[in-house]
Design a protein around this motif. Structure first.
Motif, PDB file in Angstrom:
ATOM      1  N   SER A  27       0.768  -1.218   0.039  1.00  0.00           N
ATOM      2  CA  SER A  27      -0.107  -0.059  -0.074  1.00  0.00           C
ATOM      3  C   SER A  27       0.969   1.279  -0.001  1.00  0.00           C
ATOM      4  N   ILE A  28       1.584   1.624  -1.291  1.00  0.00           N
ATOM      5  CA  ILE A  28       2.422   2.598  -1.273  1.00  0.00           C
ATOM      6  C   ILE A  28       1.863   3.794  -1.962  1.00  0.00           C
ATOM      7  N   SER A  29       1.732   5.162  -1.384  1.00  0.00           N
ATOM      8  CA  SER A  29       1.385   6.103  -1.750  1.00  0.00           C
ATOM      9  C   SER A  29       2.701   6.790  -2.410  1.00  0.00           C
ATOM     10  N   SER A  30       3.795   6.999  -1.833  1.00  0.00           N
ATOM     11  CA  SER A  30       4.852   7.634  -2.586  1.00  0.00           C
ATOM     12  C   SER A  30       6.081   7.102  -2.021  1.00  0.00           C
ATOM     13  N   ILE A  31       7.318   7.245  -2.551  1.00  0.00           N
ATOM     14  CA  ILE A  31       8.458   6.894  -2.076  1.00  0.00           C
ATOM     15  C   ILE A  31       9.548   7.997  -2.255  1.00  0.00           C
ATOM     16  N   ASN A  32      10.196   8.296  -1.165  1.00  0.00           N
ATOM     17  CA  ASN A  32      11.136   9.485  -1.208  1.00  0.00           C
ATOM     18  C   ASN A  32      12.768   8.834  -1.281  1.00  0.00           C
ATOM     19  N   VAL A  33      13.554   8.720  -0.444  1.00  0.00           N
ATOM     20  CA  VAL A  33      14.694   8.130  -0.820  1.00  0.00           C
ATOM     21  C   VAL A  33      14.623   6.713  -0.525  1.00  0.00           C
ATOM     22  N   MET A  34      15.574   6.244  -1.721  1.00  0.00           N
ATOM     23  CA  MET A  34      15.945   4.624  -1.596  1.00  0.00           C
ATOM     24  C   MET A  34      17.495   4.450  -1.400  1.00  0.00           C
ATOM     25  N   GLY A  35      17.831   3.326  -0.857  1.00  0.00           N
ATOM     26  CA  GLY A  35      19.271   3.197  -0.644  1.00  0.00           C
ATOM     27  C   GLY A  35      19.622   1.732  -0.182  1.00  0.00           C
ATOM     28  N   TRP A  36      20.813   1.510   0.111  1.00  0.00           N
ATOM     29  CA  TRP A  36      21.526   0.477   0.248  1.00  0.00           C
ATOM     30  C   TRP A  36      22.499   0.690   1.518  1.00  0.00           C
ATOM     31  N   TYR A  37      22.234  -0.145   2.710  1.00  0.00           N
ATOM     32  CA  TYR A  37      23.340  -0.334   3.617  1.00  0.00           C
ATOM     33  C   TYR A  37      23.890  -1.698   3.546  1.00  0.00           C
ATOM     34  N   ARG A  38      25.011  -1.855   4.138  1.00  0.00           N
ATOM     35  CA  ARG A  38      25.549  -3.239   4.190  1.00  0.00           C
ATOM     36  C   ARG A  38      26.278  -3.366   5.764  1.00  0.00           C
ATOM     37  N   GLN A  39      26.203  -4.722   6.004  1.00  0.00           N
ATOM     38  CA  GLN A  39      26.838  -4.973   7.469  1.00  0.00           C
ATOM     39  C   GLN A  39      27.814  -6.278   7.152  1.00  0.00           C
ATOM     40  N   ALA A  40      29.070  -6.036   7.595  1.00  0.00           N
ATOM     41  CA  ALA A  40      30.054  -7.049   7.505  1.00  0.00           C
ATOM     42  C   ALA A  40      29.836  -7.832   8.962  1.00  0.00           C
ATOM     43  N   PRO A  41      30.410  -9.251   9.157  1.00  0.00           N
ATOM     44  CA  PRO A  41      30.628  -9.819  10.347  1.00  0.00           C
ATOM     45  C   PRO A  41      31.384  -8.614  11.327  1.00  0.00           C
ATOM     46  N   GLU A  42      30.735  -8.644  12.514  1.00  0.00           N
ATOM     47  CA  GLU A  42      31.364  -8.243  13.384  1.00  0.00           C
ATOM     48  C   GLU A  42      31.396  -6.656  13.187  1.00  0.00           C
ATOM     49  N   LYS A  43      30.812  -6.009  12.397  1.00  0.00           N
ATOM     50  CA  LYS A  43      31.022  -4.681  12.080  1.00  0.00           C
ATOM     51  C   LYS A  43      29.737  -3.879  12.158  1.00  0.00           C
ATOM     52  N   GLN A  44      29.737  -2.562  12.275  1.00  0.00           N
ATOM     53  CA  GLN A  44      28.100  -2.144  12.261  1.00  0.00           C
ATOM     54  C   GLN A  44      27.770  -1.769  10.862  1.00  0.00           C
ATOM     55  N   ARG A  45      26.470  -1.635  10.646  1.00  0.00           N
ATOM     56  CA  ARG A  45      25.875  -1.427   9.492  1.00  0.00           C
ATOM     57  C   ARG A  45      26.158  -0.143   8.888  1.00  0.00           C
ATOM     58  N   GLU A  46      26.554   0.010   7.637  1.00  0.00           N
ATOM     59  CA  GLU A  46      27.083   1.087   7.107  1.00  0.00           C
ATOM     60  C   GLU A  46      26.382   1.557   5.892  1.00  0.00           C
ATOM     61  N   LEU A  47      26.182   2.972   5.606  1.00  0.00           N
ATOM     62  CA  LEU A  47      25.584   3.254   4.299  1.00  0.00           C
ATOM     63  C   LEU A  47      26.501   3.048   3.302  1.00  0.00           C
ATOM     64  N   VAL A  48      25.892   2.531   2.142  1.00  0.00           N
ATOM     65  CA  VAL A  48      26.713   2.325   0.751  1.00  0.00           C
ATOM     66  C   VAL A  48      26.094   3.415  -0.044  1.00  0.00           C
TER      67      VAL A  48
END
Length: 121
Positions: A27-48
């Motif tokens: 049920s989507i009206s609109s989408i603003n920002v889309m993106g990708w993050y990643r998380q390596a083992p034992e590391k924090q999630r980071e913006l890609v």
């Protein structure tokens, strides 16, 4: 209800390429920002990378020049083309989107389930 479904992960050799896709549905009206993050083992999630509805992009310095983010607004889908992959790119990649749902009052972030990317010889 809104769902983000990712695809395209896998095992690739160093120097190789992969293309990730993430489709938003529901049920989507609109989408603003889309993106990708990643998380390596034992590391924090980071913006890609991120991309606005107007196609303005932003990249982490570690991927600039190698990765390209794009989107198809008609399909509510975001893509991540990854070239010249390195072992340090190995991680679980998560897509997200800021979505206003039908009859909703504002935007909120929704996340995909994640897809594994492994770069190894």
């Amino acid at each position: 209800q809104v769902q983000l479904v990712e695809s395209g992960g896998g095992l690739v050799q160093p120097g190789g390429s992969l293309r990730l896709s993430c489709a938003a549905s529901g049920s989507i009206s609109s989408i603003n920002v889309m993106g990708w993050y990643r998380q390596a083992p034992e590391k924090q999630r980071e913006l890609v990378a991120t991309i606005t509805s107007g196609a303005s992009t932003n990249y982490a310095s570690s991927v600039k020049g190698r990765f390209t983010i794009s989107r198809d607004n008609a399909k509510n889908t975001v893509y991540l083309q990854m070239n010249s992959l390195k072992p340090e790119d190995t991680a679980v990649y998560y897509c997200y989107a800021d979505i206003r749902v039908v009859y909703g009052l504002g935007y909120r972030s929704f996340w995909g389930q994640g897809t594994q990317v492994t770069v190894s010889s």
